[in-house]
Design a protein around this motif. Sequence first.
Motif, PDB file in Angstrom:
ATOM      1  N   LEU A 131       0.965  -1.412  -0.082  1.00 34.49           N
ATOM      2  CA  LEU A 131       0.008  -0.136   0.140  1.00 34.49           C
ATOM      3  C   LEU A 131       0.970   0.719   0.068  1.00 34.49           C
ATOM      4  O   LEU A 131       1.210   1.751   0.896  1.00 34.49           O
ATOM      5  N   PRO A 132       0.849   1.847  -1.221  1.00 28.51           N
ATOM      6  CA  PRO A 132       2.238   2.939  -1.069  1.00 28.51           C
ATOM      7  C   PRO A 132       1.039   4.232  -0.604  1.00 28.51           C
ATOM      8  O   PRO A 132      -0.131   4.249  -0.158  1.00 28.51           O
ATOM      9  N   PRO A 133       1.832   5.715  -0.138  1.00 25.96           N
ATOM     10  CA  PRO A 133       1.053   6.293   0.676  1.00 25.96           C
ATOM     11  C   PRO A 133       0.004   7.192  -0.560  1.00 25.96           C
ATOM     12  O   PRO A 133      -0.648   7.512   0.934  1.00 25.96           O
ATOM     13  N   GLU A 134       0.432   6.924  -1.552  1.00 25.25           N
ATOM     14  CA  GLU A 134      -1.346   7.464  -2.639  1.00 25.25           C
ATOM     15  C   GLU A 134      -2.424   6.517  -2.208  1.00 25.25           C
ATOM     16  O   GLU A 134      -3.866   7.479  -2.396  1.00 25.25           O
ATOM     17  N   GLU A 135      -2.371   5.629  -1.486  1.00 25.14           N
ATOM     18  CA  GLU A 135      -3.284   5.065  -0.821  1.00 25.14           C
ATOM     19  C   GLU A 135      -3.633   5.190   0.835  1.00 25.14           C
ATOM     20  O   GLU A 135      -3.812   3.613   1.086  1.00 25.14           O
ATOM     21  N   ASP A 136      -2.952   5.323   1.383  1.00 25.63           N
ATOM     22  CA  ASP A 136      -2.924   5.908   3.215  1.00 25.63           C
ATOM     23  C   ASP A 136      -4.887   5.843   2.663  1.00 25.63           C
ATOM     24  O   ASP A 136      -5.091   5.692   4.210  1.00 25.63           O
ATOM     25  N   ASP A 137      -5.501   6.424   2.135  1.00 26.84           N
ATOM     26  CA  ASP A 137      -6.575   6.949   2.799  1.00 26.84           C
ATOM     27  C   ASP A 137      -7.502   4.970   3.137  1.00 26.84           C
ATOM     28  O   ASP A 137      -8.525   4.387   3.301  1.00 26.84           O
ATOM     29  N   GLU A 138      -6.853   4.631   2.293  1.00 30.64           N
ATOM     30  CA  GLU A 138      -7.427   3.204   2.350  1.00 30.64           C
ATOM     31  C   GLU A 138      -7.098   2.250   3.737  1.00 30.64           C
ATOM     32  O   GLU A 138      -8.223   1.675   4.371  1.00 30.64           O
ATOM     33  N   LEU A 141      -4.576   6.189   7.464  1.00 35.29           N
ATOM     34  CA  LEU A 141      -5.120   7.095   8.065  1.00 35.29           C
ATOM     35  C   LEU A 141      -6.308   6.410   8.798  1.00 35.29           C
ATOM     36  O   LEU A 141      -6.292   6.785  10.211  1.00 35.29           O
ATOM     37  N   PRO A 142      -7.158   5.162   8.425  1.00 36.36           N
ATOM     38  CA  PRO A 142      -8.188   4.762   9.495  1.00 36.36           C
ATOM     39  C   PRO A 142      -7.371   3.588  10.522  1.00 36.36           C
ATOM     40  O   PRO A 142      -7.657   3.810  11.963  1.00 36.36           O
ATOM     41  N   ALA A 143      -5.491   3.176  10.500  1.00 40.15           N
ATOM     42  CA  ALA A 143      -5.216   2.381  11.668  1.00 40.15           C
ATOM     43  C   ALA A 143      -4.289   3.310  12.366  1.00 40.15           C
ATOM     44  O   ALA A 143      -4.936   3.261  13.805  1.00 40.15           O
ATOM     45  N   LEU A 144      -4.357   4.823  11.958  1.00 34.15           N
ATOM     46  CA  LEU A 144      -3.910   5.961  12.752  1.00 34.15           C
ATOM     47  C   LEU A 144      -4.673   5.895  14.132  1.00 34.15           C
ATOM     48  O   LEU A 144      -5.176   6.721  14.925  1.00 34.15           O
ATOM     49  N   ALA A 145      -6.395   6.879  12.778  1.00 36.59           N
ATOM     50  CA  ALA A 145      -7.175   7.004  13.951  1.00 36.59           C
ATOM     51  C   ALA A 145      -7.327   5.785  14.886  1.00 36.59           C
ATOM     52  O   ALA A 145      -8.542   6.420  16.145  1.00 36.59           O
ATOM     53  N   ALA A 146      -7.336   4.652  14.859  1.00 34.06           N
ATOM     54  CA  ALA A 146      -7.628   3.432  15.598  1.00 34.06           C
ATOM     55  C   ALA A 146      -6.551   3.458  16.367  1.00 34.06           C
ATOM     56  O   ALA A 146      -6.890   2.612  17.657  1.00 34.06           O
ATOM     57  N   GLY A 147      -5.598   3.696  16.710  1.00 35.00           N
ATOM     58  CA  GLY A 147      -4.475   4.290  17.564  1.00 35.00           C
ATOM     59  C   GLY A 147      -3.290   2.907  17.130  1.00 35.00           C
ATOM     60  O   GLY A 147      -2.824   2.983  18.428  1.00 35.00           O
ATOM     61  N   ALA A 154      11.567   2.542   4.038  1.00 27.25           N
ATOM     62  CA  ALA A 154      11.768   3.202   2.960  1.00 27.25           C
ATOM     63  C   ALA A 154      13.072   2.195   2.720  1.00 27.25           C
ATOM     64  O   ALA A 154      13.174   1.392   2.562  1.00 27.25           O
ATOM     65  N   THR A 155      13.322   3.096   0.221  1.00 29.42           N
ATOM     66  CA  THR A 155      14.476   1.917  -0.418  1.00 29.42           C
ATOM     67  C   THR A 155      15.488   2.765  -0.513  1.00 29.42           C
ATOM     68  O   THR A 155      15.634   4.042  -0.111  1.00 29.42           O
ATOM     69  N   PRO A 156      16.796   2.219  -0.485  1.00 30.59           N
ATOM     70  CA  PRO A 156      17.832   2.333  -1.629  1.00 30.59           C
ATOM     71  C   PRO A 156      17.496   3.925  -2.784  1.00 30.59           C
ATOM     72  O   PRO A 156      18.241   4.697  -3.307  1.00 30.59           O
ATOM     73  N   THR A 157      16.304   3.256  -3.558  1.00 30.98           N
ATOM     74  CA  THR A 157      15.848   3.953  -4.450  1.00 30.98           C
ATOM     75  C   THR A 157      14.746   5.471  -4.036  1.00 30.98           C
ATOM     76  O   THR A 157      14.205   6.099  -5.213  1.00 30.98           O
ATOM     77  N   THR A 158      14.458   5.539  -3.038  1.00 34.19           N
ATOM     78  CA  THR A 158      13.528   6.585  -2.504  1.00 34.19           C
ATOM     79  C   THR A 158      14.359   7.713  -1.909  1.00 34.19           C
ATOM     80  O   THR A 158      15.513   7.659  -1.212  1.00 34.19           O
ATOM     81  N   ASP A 159      14.328   8.473  -3.192  1.00 35.17           N
ATOM     82  CA  ASP A 159      14.880   9.734  -2.994  1.00 35.17           C
ATOM     83  C   ASP A 159      14.752  10.504  -2.400  1.00 35.17           C
ATOM     84  O   ASP A 159      13.409  10.642  -1.499  1.00 35.17           O
ATOM     85  N   ASP A 160      15.277  12.414  -1.994  1.00 31.13           N
ATOM     86  CA  ASP A 160      14.927  12.649  -1.303  1.00 31.13           C
ATOM     87  C   ASP A 160      13.936  13.840  -2.124  1.00 31.13           C
ATOM     88  O   ASP A 160      12.768  14.188  -0.496  1.00 31.13           O
ATOM     89  N   ALA A 161      13.418  13.622  -3.369  1.00 35.52           N
ATOM     90  CA  ALA A 161      11.630  13.676  -3.101  1.00 35.52           C
ATOM     91  C   ALA A 161      10.783  13.840  -3.215  1.00 35.52           C
ATOM     92  O   ALA A 161       9.913  13.721  -3.098  1.00 35.52           O
ATOM     93  N   ARG A 162      11.029  11.831  -3.323  1.00 36.68           N
ATOM     94  CA  ARG A 162      10.244  11.328  -2.143  1.00 36.68           C
ATOM     95  C   ARG A 162       9.124  10.988  -1.181  1.00 36.68           C
ATOM     96  O   ARG A 162       8.561  10.231  -0.175  1.00 36.68           O
ATOM     97  N   LEU A 163      11.335  11.379  -0.359  1.00 39.79           N
ATOM     98  CA  LEU A 163      10.683  11.000   0.827  1.00 39.79           C
ATOM     99  C   LEU A 163       9.368  11.323   1.876  1.00 39.79           C
ATOM    100  O   LEU A 163       8.911  10.421   2.726  1.00 39.79           O
ATOM    101  N   PRO A 164       9.359  12.658   1.798  1.00 43.39           N
ATOM    102  CA  PRO A 164       8.233  13.173   2.322  1.00 43.39           C
ATOM    103  C   PRO A 164       6.725  12.567   2.015  1.00 43.39           C
ATOM    104  O   PRO A 164       6.184  12.611   3.653  1.00 43.39           O
ATOM    105  N   ALA A 165       6.130  12.529   1.266  1.00 38.28           N
ATOM    106  CA  ALA A 165       5.706  11.316   0.379  1.00 38.28           C
ATOM    107  C   ALA A 165       5.522  10.243   1.379  1.00 38.28           C
ATOM    108  O   ALA A 165       4.555   9.701   2.302  1.00 38.28           O
ATOM    109  N   VAL A 166       6.288   9.574   1.701  1.00 39.55           N
ATOM    110  CA  VAL A 166       6.896   7.892   2.277  1.00 39.55           C
ATOM    111  C   VAL A 166       5.927   8.363   3.862  1.00 39.55           C
ATOM    112  O   VAL A 166       5.655   7.758   4.562  1.00 39.55           O
TER     113      VAL A 166
END
Length: 274
Positions: A131-138, A141-147, A154-166
């Motif tokens: 489940l990538p960040p683009e699917e957080d609603d799935e 976010l419900p998990a965080l709301a449930a506590g 994050a991986t070696p290919t997760t660059d600085d532009a992608r990290l904030p979303a991750v």
Amino acid sequence: MSRLPTTFAANAAAGRASLVTFVTAGDPDPETSLAIVKALPGAGADVIELGMPFSDPMADGPAIQWSSMRALKAGMTLKGTLALVATFRKTDAQTPIVLMGYYNPIYVYGVARFLADAREAGVDGLIVVDLPPEEDDELCLPALAAGLNFIRLATPTTDDARLPAVLANTSGFVYYVSITGITGAATPDFSKVSAAVARIKRHTALPVAVGFGVKTPEHAAAVAQGADGVVVGSALVETIRTSLDGAGKATEGTVAAVTSLVRGLADAVKAVRK
């Protein structure tokens, strides 16, 4: 504070990394699996990652794939995984447990029902690798709301532009995958791990745990020098496999084989002082 942040903070205050151990729920059978999970904290595990058995674990290498197959063959289900956690919690209220796996079984179970049952059982967090960040609603976010903490990879290919979303909705800790590829497939370049962890920590105050390919106490010590946590999985489930008898059943030495390796890993991690 929940169990995950409390554990990482306490070990950091003691000047050491945390040892995170992965085993698959129900491997090689539910009874032996529960015995293994109960024994892990006493052997030195700080956090337990519990794999949710799934028939198509695409991010995992052969060792963890086989562990899922053994668990499914033994009748393990997602409901059974939650029951295992609930039983563990009767005697251990401190050790954090993170369920790791794939979204399909959770979707079939029902997200709302799963989150409620996981929280009641004593689960602390989730790692759902497909489940990538683009699917957080799935689920995220419900998990965080449930506590529940939601741990992102994050991986070696997760660059600085992608990290904030991750990192946007990540909590508990960040799981850094130290290799490109499936679990247990290669040995990390340990000379690069500390730099990778430092780069991630420029974007977050969360602890960073490193896994995929960490197999020996020597590996664990090398990772502990730069990371907040060391994750070991494939080596443990392979230890389970090699302890089984010719029919693939647990032996008297199965639990002891796992705890022996965990003690060696824990000693190595604790010996690295920061």
